[in-house]
Design a protein around this motif. Structure first.
Motif, PDB file in Angstrom:
ATOM      1  N   ILE A  74       0.879  -1.169   0.000  1.00 38.94           N
ATOM      2  CA  ILE A  74       0.000   0.000   0.000  1.00 38.94           C
ATOM      3  C   ILE A  74       0.914   1.216   0.000  1.00 38.94           C
ATOM      4  O   ILE A  74       1.571   1.500   0.999  1.00 38.94           O
ATOM      5  N   GLU A 114      -6.207   6.060   2.031  1.00 35.40           N
ATOM      6  CA  GLU A 114      -5.168   5.110   1.665  1.00 35.40           C
ATOM      7  C   GLU A 114      -5.617   4.363   0.417  1.00 35.40           C
ATOM      8  O   GLU A 114      -6.765   3.921   0.346  1.00 35.40           O
ATOM      9  N   SER A 116      -6.176   1.263  -2.078  1.00 37.69           N
ATOM     10  CA  SER A 116      -6.364  -0.164  -1.815  1.00 37.69           C
ATOM     11  C   SER A 116      -5.082  -0.920  -2.166  1.00 37.69           C
ATOM     12  O   SER A 116      -4.205  -0.396  -2.868  1.00 37.69           O
ATOM     13  N   GLN A 117      -5.008  -2.136  -1.719  1.00 37.35           N
ATOM     14  CA  GLN A 117      -3.844  -2.957  -2.051  1.00 37.35           C
ATOM     15  C   GLN A 117      -3.794  -3.183  -3.563  1.00 37.35           C
ATOM     16  O   GLN A 117      -2.715  -3.144  -4.166  1.00 37.35           O
ATOM     17  N   GLY A 120      -2.385  -0.179  -5.132  1.00 42.65           N
ATOM     18  CA  GLY A 120      -0.956  -0.151  -4.835  1.00 42.65           C
ATOM     19  C   GLY A 120      -0.169  -1.056  -5.772  1.00 42.65           C
ATOM     20  O   GLY A 120       0.865  -0.657  -6.321  1.00 42.65           O
TER      21      GLY A 120
END
Length: 142
Positions: A74, A114, A116-117, A120
């Motif tokens: 992330i 943030e 998301s994975q 990322g």
């Protein structure tokens, strides 16, 4: 009664002084030690009464973001910005091409949200292979 600006009283009545001490931040078994500003008791072996205010927490938050980037892929705000600029995209254009909503990249880069994975992983892939952004720009063939 006014308190001296360099001291504070803890909830347990102990006098705390402004200082910096090592603090270990751990995320999913991976650790990083940072120099953490805050209010600490005089006895260096007992930080249970430590108090962190305002921008003190920026230090531990940054360490946590670093660990999340390392462990979960992330990206940190500065990583998102670096990759987006490397790809030659504005924040709005990056949001339109890669998803996340119209203001997603503004929020990622200001640490309001943030990524998301999955986002990322996409960003790290595009960082390694920026030529793939052209694949995203082209309309999908049916």
């Amino acid at each position: 009664m006014e308190k001296h600006p360099e001291t504070m009283i803890s909830e347990r009545g102990r006098e705390l002084r402004r200082g910096v001490r090592p603090l270990t931040v751990t995320y999913k078994g991976v650790s990083k030690t940072v120099e953490m500003p805050g209010w600490y008791p005089d006895q260096s072996d007992d930080d249970d009464d430590a108090v962190f205010t305002g921008s003190d927490l920026d230090v531990s938050d940054a360490a946590l973001r670093e660990l999340k980037e390392l462990v979960d892929r992330i990206p940190r705000p500065e990583t998102v910005r670096r990759i987006r600029e490397k790809l030659g995209l504005s924040q709005r254009r990056a949001s339109a091409l890669l998803g996340g909503g119209p203001n997603a990249f503004q929020k990622y880069e200001s640490a309001e949200a943030e990524p998301s994975q999955a986002m990322g992983i996409l960003l790290f892939l595009l960082d390694r292979h920026p030529e793939l952004v052209e694949e995203v720009r082209l309309p999908l063939a049916s």
